[in-house]
Design an enzyme around this catalytic site. Structure first.
Site, mmCIF file in Angstrom:
data_model
loop_
_atom_site.group_PDB
_atom_site.id
_atom_site.type_symbol
_atom_site.label_atom_id
_atom_site.label_comp_id
_atom_site.label_asym_id
_atom_site.label_seq_id
_atom_site.Cartn_x
_atom_site.Cartn_y
_atom_site.Cartn_z
ATOM 1 N N LYS A 194 7.772 -20.496 -6.663
ATOM 2 C CA LYS A 194 7.535 -20.702 -5.227
ATOM 3 C C LYS A 194 6.220 -21.657 -5.293
ATOM 4 O O LYS A 194 5.214 -21.567 -5.849
ATOM 5 C CB LYS A 194 7.021 -19.344 -4.656
ATOM 6 C CG LYS A 194 6.354 -18.978 -3.501
ATOM 7 C CD LYS A 194 5.784 -17.960 -3.136
ATOM 8 C CE LYS A 194 4.799 -17.951 -1.682
ATOM 9 N NZ LYS A 194 4.372 -16.746 -1.872
ATOM 10 N N LYS A 247 3.983 -18.923 -9.281
ATOM 11 C CA LYS A 247 3.525 -19.164 -7.931
ATOM 12 C C LYS A 247 2.289 -20.062 -7.660
ATOM 13 O O LYS A 247 1.161 -19.702 -8.504
ATOM 14 C CB LYS A 247 2.889 -17.728 -7.419
ATOM 15 C CG LYS A 247 2.662 -18.065 -5.967
ATOM 16 C CD LYS A 247 2.310 -16.491 -5.284
ATOM 17 C CE LYS A 247 1.518 -16.520 -3.736
ATOM 18 N NZ LYS A 247 1.134 -15.378 -3.210
HETATM 19 C C1 PBG Z 1 0.674 -13.327 -0.773
HETATM 20 C C2 PBG Z 1 2.075 -14.279 -0.249
HETATM 21 C C3 PBG Z 1 1.478 -15.461 0.485
HETATM 22 C C4 PBG Z 1 3.100 -15.886 0.542
HETATM 23 C C5 PBG Z 1 4.127 -14.913 0.276
HETATM 24 N N1 PBG Z 1 3.032 -13.739 -0.589
HETATM 25 C C6 PBG Z 1 0.587 -16.423 0.677
HETATM 26 C C7 PBG Z 1 -0.349 -16.623 -0.327
HETATM 27 O O1 PBG Z 1 -0.323 -16.629 -1.465
HETATM 28 O O2 PBG Z 1 -1.386 -17.379 0.284
HETATM 29 C C8 PBG Z 1 3.471 -17.190 1.173
HETATM 30 C C9 PBG Z 1 4.858 -17.192 1.735
HETATM 31 C C10 PBG Z 1 5.250 -18.344 2.652
HETATM 32 O O3 PBG Z 1 4.285 -19.058 2.837
HETATM 33 O O4 PBG Z 1 6.159 -18.326 3.234
HETATM 34 N N2 PBG Z 1 0.895 -11.982 -0.269
#
Ligand code: PBG
Length: 324
Positions: free
Chosen positions: A249, A196
């Site tokens: 992601k 991520k």
């Molecule tokens: C964190 C989380 C995020 C997303 C999913 N889980 C945001 C982040 O890490 O700031 C992003 C998903 C998206 O942008 O669609 N709980």
């Protein structure tokens, strides 16, 4: 030496049926996962301004949306919770009657065959908006693990089918696996947000989940966009710790990572087509600059072509409707 005119690639592009026969990559609604944002209350359906078509809903409305998704053939939904109140340790995240826990129960009761995946993270629940417990301005990794495991366990107890940790703490898959196993949930799979990245493409999500960090950013725990060898290390670590499905992601800006992860591990790979990737296409569509439906299908197909077995996308419903 040229094969032309013996081989003419255009021959198999002449009709839709011919193109269908030689199509290499299939995209089907069975491969899509639809995210939902759950808020406290009753009868709440609040549009998210930066994500047209996406709403924050209370549990009763959530069940309606889940039913619609199920009837469209979408196999799984992913729940995010926005709690009644936030504190330094995000204590509502593991509450037996938290929004996600109640959402899981309600969906599983109404639609037992719809898979419910829960996002496990602290950022929607902490007053500072970071994904773990703070020491000064630093997120304390090991102290956060225990809270994540507690949250994961509360989701499993509510009936979650798959647990998806998204916090990027080191060792959290092992911590969650251990707790689930000890508490009788050895059969519940972990979908790990393994690679991520700290990404600008999460912008609209932070409005939807009300989870923007109150100071600083997430670069101290999420990955640097420049790295893909490191993504492999993250993925292998999570597999070692017991992850069943691994996630990359965002998706479109990281297709090479999806490709490498699939090629090098052979594990089920999930790609998260994130909020910014969704909203930027819709914004361009509103300006009349491109055809939204075609751009979306092309995006999802690209993610599949790179090697993702499944895709989390806000567009799952539209795709399902379009492909009927
Ligand atoms: C964190 C989380 C995020 C997303 C999913 N889980 C945001 C982040 O890490 O700031 C992003 C998903 C998206 O942008 O669609 N709980």
């Amino acid at each position: 030496m040229s094969l032309f005119p013996v081989y003419r690639p255009r021959r198999t592009r002449r009709t839709p049926a011919l193109r269908g026969l030689v199509r290499e990559t299939r995209l089907s609604v069975e491969q899509l996962i639809l995210p939902f944002f759950v808020v406290p209350g009753q009868g709440v359906r609040k549009p998210v301004g930066s994500m047209p078509g996406v709403f924050q809903t209370s549990v009763d409305e959530l069940v309606k949306d889940a039913r619609e998704a199920y009837e469209l053939g979408i196999p799984a939904v992913l729940l995010f919770g926005i709690p009644e109140s936030k504190d330094a340790t995000g204590s509502l995240s593991w509450h037996e009657h938290g929004v996600v826990q109640e959402g899981v129960r309600a969906i599983k009761q109404a639609l037992p065959d719809l898979l419910v995946i829960t996002d496990v993270c602290m950022c929607e629940y902490t007053s500072h908006g970071h994904c773990g417990v703070l020491h000064g301005e630093q997120v304390d990794n090991d102290e956060t693990l225990e809270l994540l495991a507690r949250q994961a366990l509360s989701h499993a107890r509510a009936g979650a089918d798959i647990i998806a940790p998204s916090d990027m703490m080191d060792g959290r898959v092992a911590a969650i696996r251990q707790t689930l196993d000890d508490e009788g949930f050895a059969g519940v799979p972990i979908l790990s947000y393994a690679a991520k990245y700290a990404s600008a493409f999460y912008g609209p999500f932070r409005e939807a989940a009300e989870s923007a960090p109150q100071f600083g950013d997430r670069r101290g725990y999420q990955m640097d966009a420049a790295n893909s060898d490191e993504a492999l290390r993250e993925v292998l670590l999570d597999i070692d710790e017991g992850a069943d499905i691994i996630m990359v992601k965002p998706a479109l800006a990281y297709l090479d990572v999806i490709y490498r992860v699939k090629q090098e591990t052979g594990y089920p790979v999930c790609a998260y087509h994130v909020s910014g990737e969704y909203s930027m296409v819709l914004a361009a569509g509103q300006l009349g600059w491109l055809d939204v439906d075609r751009a979306m299908t092309e995006s999802l197909l690209a993610i599949r072509r790179a090697g993702a077995d499944m895709i989390i996308t806000y567009w799952a419903r539209e795709f399902a409707r379009q492909s009927r």
